[in-house]
Design a protein around this motif. Structure first.
Motif, PDB file in Angstrom:
ATOM      1  N   ASN A 168       2.202  -4.590  13.097  1.00  0.00           N
ATOM      2  CA  ASN A 168       3.055  -3.623  12.416  1.00  0.00           C
ATOM      3  C   ASN A 168       2.397  -2.260  12.302  1.00  0.00           C
ATOM      4  O   ASN A 168       3.083  -1.231  12.222  1.00  0.00           O
ATOM      5  N   ILE A 169       1.064  -2.228  12.287  1.00  0.00           N
ATOM      6  CA  ILE A 169       0.367  -0.945  12.219  1.00  0.00           C
ATOM      7  C   ILE A 169       0.727  -0.082  13.418  1.00  0.00           C
ATOM      8  O   ILE A 169       0.875   1.141  13.302  1.00  0.00           O
ATOM      9  N   THR A 170       0.885  -0.704  14.577  1.00  0.00           N
ATOM     10  CA  THR A 170       1.177   0.060  15.796  1.00  0.00           C
ATOM     11  C   THR A 170       2.573   0.676  15.762  1.00  0.00           C
ATOM     12  O   THR A 170       2.857   1.590  16.543  1.00  0.00           O
TER      13      THR A 170
ATOM     14  N   VAL B  97       0.836  -1.197   0.000  1.00  0.00           N
ATOM     15  CA  VAL B  97       0.000   0.000   0.000  1.00  0.00           C
ATOM     16  C   VAL B  97       0.869   1.244   0.000  1.00  0.00           C
ATOM     17  O   VAL B  97       2.005   1.242   0.491  1.00  0.00           O
ATOM     18  N   ASN B  98       0.329   2.327  -0.547  1.00  0.00           N
ATOM     19  CA  ASN B  98       1.044   3.595  -0.620  1.00  0.00           C
ATOM     20  C   ASN B  98       0.100   4.732  -0.275  1.00  0.00           C
ATOM     21  O   ASN B  98      -0.822   5.039  -1.032  1.00  0.00           O
ATOM     22  N   ASP B  99       0.302   5.321   0.889  1.00  0.00           N
ATOM     23  CA  ASP B  99      -0.499   6.457   1.349  1.00  0.00           C
ATOM     24  C   ASP B  99      -1.991   6.109   1.352  1.00  0.00           C
ATOM     25  O   ASP B  99      -2.821   6.838   0.824  1.00  0.00           O
ATOM     26  N   ILE B 100      -2.336   4.999   1.990  1.00  0.00           N
ATOM     27  CA  ILE B 100      -3.722   4.548   2.058  1.00  0.00           C
ATOM     28  C   ILE B 100      -4.324   4.932   3.403  1.00  0.00           C
ATOM     29  O   ILE B 100      -3.624   4.974   4.437  1.00  0.00           O
ATOM     30  N   ARG B 101      -5.616   5.248   3.427  1.00  0.00           N
ATOM     31  CA  ARG B 101      -6.312   5.533   4.683  1.00  0.00           C
ATOM     32  C   ARG B 101      -6.374   4.258   5.517  1.00  0.00           C
ATOM     33  O   ARG B 101      -6.529   3.158   4.987  1.00  0.00           O
ATOM     34  N   LEU B 102      -6.265   4.421   6.828  1.00  0.00           N
ATOM     35  CA  LEU B 102      -6.283   3.267   7.716  1.00  0.00           C
ATOM     36  C   LEU B 102      -7.569   2.467   7.556  1.00  0.00           C
ATOM     37  O   LEU B 102      -7.545   1.229   7.503  1.00  0.00           O
ATOM     38  N   VAL B 103      -8.708   3.138   7.457  1.00  0.00           N
ATOM     39  CA  VAL B 103      -9.976   2.427   7.354  1.00  0.00           C
ATOM     40  C   VAL B 103     -10.024   1.599   6.065  1.00  0.00           C
ATOM     41  O   VAL B 103     -10.565   0.486   6.051  1.00  0.00           O
ATOM     42  N   ASP B 104      -9.418   2.113   4.977  1.00  0.00           N
ATOM     43  CA  ASP B 104      -9.395   1.368   3.721  1.00  0.00           C
ATOM     44  C   ASP B 104      -8.399   0.209   3.798  1.00  0.00           C
ATOM     45  O   ASP B 104      -8.642  -0.859   3.226  1.00  0.00           O
TER      46      ASP B 104
ATOM     47  N   VAL C 288      -9.325   7.608  14.114  1.00  0.00           N
ATOM     48  CA  VAL C 288      -8.076   7.220  13.445  1.00  0.00           C
ATOM     49  C   VAL C 288      -8.328   6.725  12.020  1.00  0.00           C
ATOM     50  O   VAL C 288      -7.394   6.322  11.325  1.00  0.00           O
ATOM     51  N   ALA C 289      -9.564   6.758  11.560  1.00  0.00           N
ATOM     52  CA  ALA C 289      -9.916   6.190  10.254  1.00  0.00           C
ATOM     53  C   ALA C 289      -9.149   6.829   9.105  1.00  0.00           C
ATOM     54  O   ALA C 289      -8.802   6.158   8.120  1.00  0.00           O
ATOM     55  N   ASP C 290      -8.857   8.144   9.216  1.00  0.00           N
ATOM     56  CA  ASP C 290      -8.219   8.856   8.107  1.00  0.00           C
ATOM     57  C   ASP C 290      -6.702   8.923   8.217  1.00  0.00           C
ATOM     58  O   ASP C 290      -6.049   9.562   7.378  1.00  0.00           O
TER      59      ASP C 290
END
Length: 309
Positions: A286-288, A240-247, A266-268
């Motif tokens: 890894n998100i954290t 992914v490249n510069d994707i919104r967290l919710v997506d 935190v969705a955006d």
């Protein structure tokens, strides 16, 4: 620990249940039986899960097994003692708790298809004549003569000559490599190599390598640069490249069982990176490291991403 008492991972039990329901929806499909045989032979735990499920199913005097969410705990509790009396007792408790909603009355369309994958599974199919098809997670295709029909999910098609029908059109490639995906309200195609002819009820269009197209009921729309690499899943990756967290979570959720979401605050948030699809737990951890968030996991089937306090 004996084979009878061996504790099986829930993922294996759930997959065995899905195989059972596929067979009940399409018992005469020889290819489906062959796929099941390959799965059972792949791992001794697969065969053990299948045998346990057959024993429970044989004792369960209804036309369908309970759904996976109910069956897994029952099999868990019966692992150390699969005698007829104890199994019937446990299943009876499950029925009392779940009432009529416990039964699965209709198998999803994917389980009635010629080829299908479960959640998190990817599978290759030889199309013949130098062409190959690969199914992504939760996907299904049927064979109609020389044409392949994408019923749900996503496939990669690669080779000398192929024809795949999606919901709103037909795609034909020669020495082409492309990904087709069914989304809500439209079909999506990306071409990595060669050229694909797309035919619809309202016209035709040739799509060259490096381009993507949305196929809608009455029009085709050009897809620009995407935050998601549409071909990465064929290598077992989510890029992914510069994707919104919710997506990102919506995409990652396709490869794991249960509910995955995030708090609206935190969705955006945006992230970029390369994640391994076969390690969903590591993917979430890894998100954290990339964003100011933490994971709330009430069970492995319910996960929510929240902001740091």
């Amino acid at each position: 620990m004996s084979a009878t008492a061996e504790r099986l991972p829930e993922e294996i039990i759930r997959t065995a249940i899905e195989w059972q329901m596929r067979l009940r929806a399409n018992a005469s499909n020889a290819e489906l039986h062959r796929q099941l045989h390959d799965w059972r032979c792949h791992d001794a735990r697969h065969e053990l899960a299948w045998q346990r499920l057959q024993q429970v199913g044989g004792l369960f005097q209804v036309s369908q097994l309970p759904d996976a969410a109910r069956t897994i705990p029952l099999l868990r509790r019966a692992e150390a003692d699969l005698s007829r009396r104890r199994t019937l007792k446990l299943l009876g408790l499950g029925l009392a708790a779940g009432s009529a909603t416990l039964l699965v009355t209709t198998a999803p369309p994917a389980w009635r298809s010629d080829f299908a994958t479960t959640t998190g599974e990817r599978r290759r199919v030889d199309l013949g004549a130098g062409a190959e098809l690969m199914l992504n997670t939760g996907s299904a295709v049927d064979v109609l003569g020389r044409e392949w029909v994408l019923r749900t999910g996503e496939v990669l098609v690669d080779g000398a000559g192929w024809r795949v029908r999606c919901r709103f059109g037909e795609c034909e490639g020669r020495q082409a490599r492309a990904v087709l995906r069914e989304r809500d309200g439209y079909s999506e195609i990306h071409v990595e190599r060669g050229e694909v002819l797309i035919s619809t009820t309202f016209g035709q269009r040739r799509l060259q390598a490096g381009n993507g197209l949305g196929i809608h009921p009455t029009q085709m729309t050009v897809l620009g640069k995407r935050a998601l690499d549409p071909f990465a899943w064929t290598r077992g990756l989510l890029v992914v490249n510069d994707i919104r967290l919710v997506d990102f979570l919506a995409e990652a959720g396709r490869y794991r069982q249960g509910w995955l979401g995030c708090d609206n605050t935190v969705a955006d948030l945006r992230l970029s990176g390369v994640f391994h699809l076969d390690e969903p737990a590591v993917m979430l951890r890894n998100i954290t490291h990339l964003l100011p968030v933490h994971i709330v996991e009430r069970t492995r089937w319910w996960v929510r991403i929240m902001p740091l306090a």
